[in-house]
Design a protein around this motif. Structure first.
Motif, short mmCIF file in Angstrom:
data_model
loop_
_atom_site.label_atom_id
_atom_site.label_comp_id
_atom_site.label_asym_id
_atom_site.label_seq_id
_atom_site.Cartn_x
_atom_site.Cartn_y
_atom_site.Cartn_z
N GLN A 165 -63.27 -7.67 31.02
CA GLN A 165 -63.74 -6.32 30.92
C GLN A 165 -62.84 -5.19 31.33
O GLN A 165 -62.64 -4.10 30.35
CB GLN A 165 -64.92 -6.06 31.68
N HIS A 166 -61.74 -5.77 31.97
CA HIS A 166 -60.68 -4.87 32.34
C HIS A 166 -59.30 -5.28 31.70
O HIS A 166 -58.35 -4.63 31.97
CB HIS A 166 -60.10 -4.99 33.95
N GLN A 470 -56.14 3.41 47.41
CA GLN A 470 -55.21 4.13 47.86
C GLN A 470 -55.19 4.07 49.60
O GLN A 470 -54.37 3.77 50.24
CB GLN A 470 -55.38 5.66 47.56
N ALA A 471 -56.62 3.97 49.97
CA ALA A 471 -56.72 3.72 51.36
C ALA A 471 -56.12 2.43 51.77
O ALA A 471 -55.38 2.11 53.00
CB ALA A 471 -58.25 3.78 51.74
N ILE A 513 -57.52 -5.75 40.75
CA ILE A 513 -56.77 -4.98 39.76
C ILE A 513 -56.19 -3.84 39.80
O ILE A 513 -54.91 -3.82 39.63
CB ILE A 513 -57.61 -5.23 38.30
N SER A 514 -56.91 -3.00 40.29
CA SER A 514 -56.06 -1.79 40.78
C SER A 514 -55.18 -1.76 41.72
O SER A 514 -54.10 -1.17 41.62
CB SER A 514 -57.30 -0.39 40.97
N GLY A 520 -47.34 -2.68 41.21
CA GLY A 520 -46.48 -3.21 40.15
C GLY A 520 -46.56 -4.49 39.83
O GLY A 520 -45.73 -5.19 39.35
N ALA A 521 -47.75 -5.08 39.92
CA ALA A 521 -47.75 -6.82 39.99
C ALA A 521 -48.62 -6.90 38.85
O ALA A 521 -49.51 -6.15 38.28
CB ALA A 521 -48.29 -7.31 41.40
#
Length: 587
Positions: A165-166, A470-471, A513-514, A520-521
Motif C-alpha cells: 500500500q505504501h 521526527q521525534a 517506512i517513514s 535515506g535507506a
C-alpha cells in the motif's frame, strides 16, 4: 501537533491500553477504534471498510481453512504417535521443537500447539516430568517457524500488504526463509543449552495446588443411603480418609454459614476439590451422586467416556457460564467438574464464568467426544484416537497445502487466490466437514485485521506518523540507518508484548517506512524488522496466543516468560541487526 494528530494519538494510546488490559475483546477494541475514526472524520467510510477487502485479511482467513484441513484430516497423527514413544524429557523437548518449527512455516501455530499439547502432557505424566520443562519451548518453536515464510503468520501477511500500500514491491513466499531459519536454529540451540536451565524445575507446593489439572471442583449430592447423613463435615474427616477437600455446603440455593459444623442432610450438595480418581472413589464409598450428572441425566445404556478439555484463549465462550453454554443440548455432554488456575471455586458449577485455561471434565458420548475434538474453542487434553480419520484425507490435505505453497511461491497465482483455491480443494476432498470450515476460522482475528487496518490510514492521513518519526529521529541522531533500524525493531517488540502482534504491525509499518525515507535507506529491511519483531513475542504470556495456551497448561508464572524470553528477544534483535542489512541492504 494539529487537532487530527492529537485525536489520532489519543485513539492509538487508548487502543494500546485496551489491548494490554485484555478487559475488552481484541476485535471489539478494533471495531470501537474504527467507528471513532469515522465519527471524528479522520478517515472516510470507504477507507474504513477497505480493511475487509484487504488481501491480507482474505489470505489469513484462507490460511485458517488450510491449517484446519491439515489438523482435521489427521495429517499430523503419525508424527504424534512417533513422538509419544519418547521418554526422555530433554529429547522430547528437542524433537517437539524440531518438528513444530518447520511445520509452523505453513500451518497455523495455534493449531500446532493445540495438536501437540495433549501429547506433551501425556509424556510428561508418564515420565514424571513437570510440563513446565517442555511446553514453553514448544510454543516458542511455533513462533520461530511462523516467521520463516510469508504465509506462516498473519503478521507477515499484514506487513507485506501494508508495504505494498505504501508503494513497495511485495515479498516472496520464501523471502523470509533465510533469516527465519537462521534465527530458529539459534533460538532452538539457546533453549536447549541455556533456556532449559531457566525454566522451573518443579512447581512449588503452593503453585502445584493451583495449577495441577487434576485438582477438580465438583458437586456431590448426599443420598438417603449415604453414611454421611447426620454427620458434620468436620467429623467425616474427608481430607484424612479420602484426600478430598470440602469447600462449601449447599442446601438448595443457600451457601450455609460455617459448613464444617453443619450436620449433613439428604439432598445437601457438597462442593469438593481433589483428584478425580479420589473424588470418584469417595463418591462410591460414601454413596453419593455427582449432582450435575444426576441433574441432567444420561442414557446409561449408551457408551460414555470422560474427556478433559481446556478452554482456548480468546474464544467466544470466555465469560460465559456453564449454564449458558448448555453442554447437554449443544454437545450431548455433562460438565462434571472444573479446574480454574489460581482460584478455588466456591460457587455452583452452573454459575462459574469460564476463562482461558479453565479445564472441564465432561461426560460425553463417543460421537460428542469426536465433535469436541473438532471444536476450535477447546483443546482436548485426554484425547482418544479419531477412528474416522483416513490416510487418504491426510495425504490429500498435505498435497493441497504443498500445491498452494508451490503455486504462490512461483507466482502462478496471487497468494489470496491460491489459498482460497486450496481451501475449496480441501473441502471437496473431505478434509473437514461442511460446517467445520466456518467454525474453524478465528473470526475475531479476521475482524481485528479488517477493523484495525484503517488506524494505519488515519496515522498517515493526519500526519501523525511524520511527527512521530521526527521525534524518533531526535533520539537516533546522526547514528545512521542501522541505529534507526534498531529503534524500529525494539519499539515493535515492545508494542507487541503490550497489544499483540497484528496491531503492532499496523502501527509500525508506516512509521518504519517513514523512518527509512528520513535516513535515506531502503524501506524493505525496515518492514522486515517490523514483521520479525512482531512475530517473535517471547517475554509475556499475552503477547502471542501460543504463549497463553501453554501458560495455563504448564503452570507457569509471568516471570518465567520474562526470564526465558527477554534474553531470547535480545539474541534475535542482535542477530537481526546483523542479518537484515546483509539480506536486504540498507542502501
Amino acid at each position: 501537533m494539529t487537532a487530527p494528530q492529537w485525536m489520532t494519538l489519543i485513539l492509538v494510546i487508548g487502543a494500546i491500553s485496551l489491548f494490554a488490559s485484555e478487559k475488552v475483546r481484541i476485535d471489539i477494541v478494533a471495531l470501537i477504534v474504527l467507528v471513532l475514526l469515522v465519527v471524528l472524520q479522520l478517515i472516510t467510510p470507504a477507507e474504513a471498510l477497505a480493511g475487509f477487502s484487504n488481501e491480507a485479511t482474505i489470505t489469513v482467513a484462507a490460511m485458517f481453512a488450510l491449517s484446519l484441513g491439515i489438523e482435521r484430516s489427521g495429517a499430523l497423527d503419525p508424527l504424534g504417535r512417533l513422538l509419544s514413544r519418547i521418554r526422555k524429557p530433554w529429547l522430547l523437548t528437542l524433537c517437539l521443537m524440531l518438528a513444530i518449527a518447520p511445520m509452523g512455516a505453513f500451518v497455523k501455530n495455534i493449531a500446532l500447539v493445540a495438536t501437540f499439547l495433549p501429547l506433551a502432557l501425556r509424556v510428561c505424566a508418564n515420565t514424571g516430568t513437570s510440563p513446565a520443562r517442555v511446553l514453553l519451548p514448544m510454543a516458542y518453536a511455533a513462533q520461530m517457524g511462523g516467521v520463516c515464510t510469508l504465509i506462516g503468520t498473519s503478521s507477515n501477511l499484514l506487513a507485506d500488504s501494508l508495504a505494498q500500500q505504501h508503494g513497495l514491491s511485495g515479498f516472496g513466499v520464501f523471502e523470509f526463509t533465510r533469516l527465519g531459519a537462521l534465527l530458529a536454529v539459534v533460538g532452538i540451540t539457546y533453549l536447549m543449552l541455556v533456556g532449559r536451565w531457566l525454566l522451573p524445575e518443579e512447581i512449588s507446593p503452593v503453585a502445584a495446588a493451583e495449577t495441577d489439572i487434576g485438582k477438580y471442583v465438583t458437586e456431590l449430592k448426599i443420598t438417603a443411603d449415604s453414611p454421611l447423613v447426620g454427620q458434620t463435615i468436620a467429623d467425616a474427616k474427608l481430607g484424612d480418609k479420602f484426600g478430598i477437600y470440602p469447600l462449601e455446603l449447599l442446601r438448595g440455593d443457600r451457601h450455609l454459614w460455617s459448613p464444617r459444623s453443619q450436620q449433613l442432610e439428604v439432598d445437601d450438595v457438597l462442593l469438593v476439590r481433589g483428584d478425580w480418581d479420589k473424588i470418584e472413589d469417595f463418591r462410591k464409598r460414601a454413596v453419593l451422586e455427582i449432582d450435575p450428572e444426576n441433574r441432567y441425566g444420561h442414557d446409561k445404556s449408551s457408551a460414555r467416556t470422560l474427556v478433559e478439555v481446556m478452554v482456548k484463549p480468546a474464544t467466544t465462550i470466555e465469560g460465559s457460564s456453564l449454564e449458558e453454554l448448555d453442554f447437554k443440548s449443544n454437545h450431548d455432554a455433562i460438565a462434571l467438574a472444573i479446574h480454574q488456575r489460581g482460584r478455588i471455586l466456591r460457587d455452583k458449577l452452573k454459575d462459574v464464568r469460564l476463562t482461558a485455561g479453565d479445564v472441564l471434565l465432561l461426560l460425553v458420548s463417543d460421537e460428542a467426544a469426536s465433535a469436541l475434538r473438532s471444536d476450535e474453542r477447546f483443546v482436548v487434553l485426554s484425547e482418544r484416537e479419531d477412528t474416522r480419520r483416513t490416510s487418504r484425507r491426510a495425504i490429500a490435505a498435505v498435497l493441497i497445502m504443498v500445491s498452494v505453497v508451490v503455486i504462490s511461491g512461483l507466482h502462478w497465482l496471487p497468494i489470496p487466490v491460491a489459498a482460497i483455491a486450496g481451501a475449496v480443494a480441501m473441502a471437496i476432498a473431505g478434509c473437514y466437514g461442511r460446517k467445520d470450515l466456518y467454525q474453524g476460522i478465528d473470526w475475531k482475528i479476521i475482524v481485528l485485521l479488517a477493523a484495525i487496518l484503517p488506524l494505519g490510514t488515519a496515522i498517515e492521513n493526519s500526519g501523525l506518523s511524520h511527527t512521530l518519526v521526527q521525534a524518533g529521529m531526535g533520539i537516533v541522531g546522526e547514528h545512521g540507518p542501522l541505529a534507526a533500524l534498531l529503534m524500529v525493531y525494539l519499539l515493535t517488540a515492545l508494542l507487541t508484548e503490550l497489544m499483540g502482534h497484528n496491531p503492532s504491525v499496523v502501527l509500525m509499518v508506516g512509521i518504519a517506512i517513514s523512518v527509512a525515507h528520513t535516513v535515506g535507506a531502503d524501506p524493505r529491511p525496515f518492514v522486515v524488522a517490523v514483521a520479525f519483531a512482531a512475530a517473535t513475542s517471547f517475554a509475556t504470556p499475552v503477547g502471542y496466543p501460543t504463549n497463553t495456551m501453554v501458560y495455563y497448561a504448564g503452570g507457569y508464572r509471568f516471570m518465567d516468560f520474562m526470564r526465558v524470553g527477554i534474553p531470547l528477544i535480545a539474541i534475535f534483535c542482535a542477530l537481526s541487526m546483523y542479518l537484515i542489512p546483509l539480506f536486504w541492504p540498507l542502501r
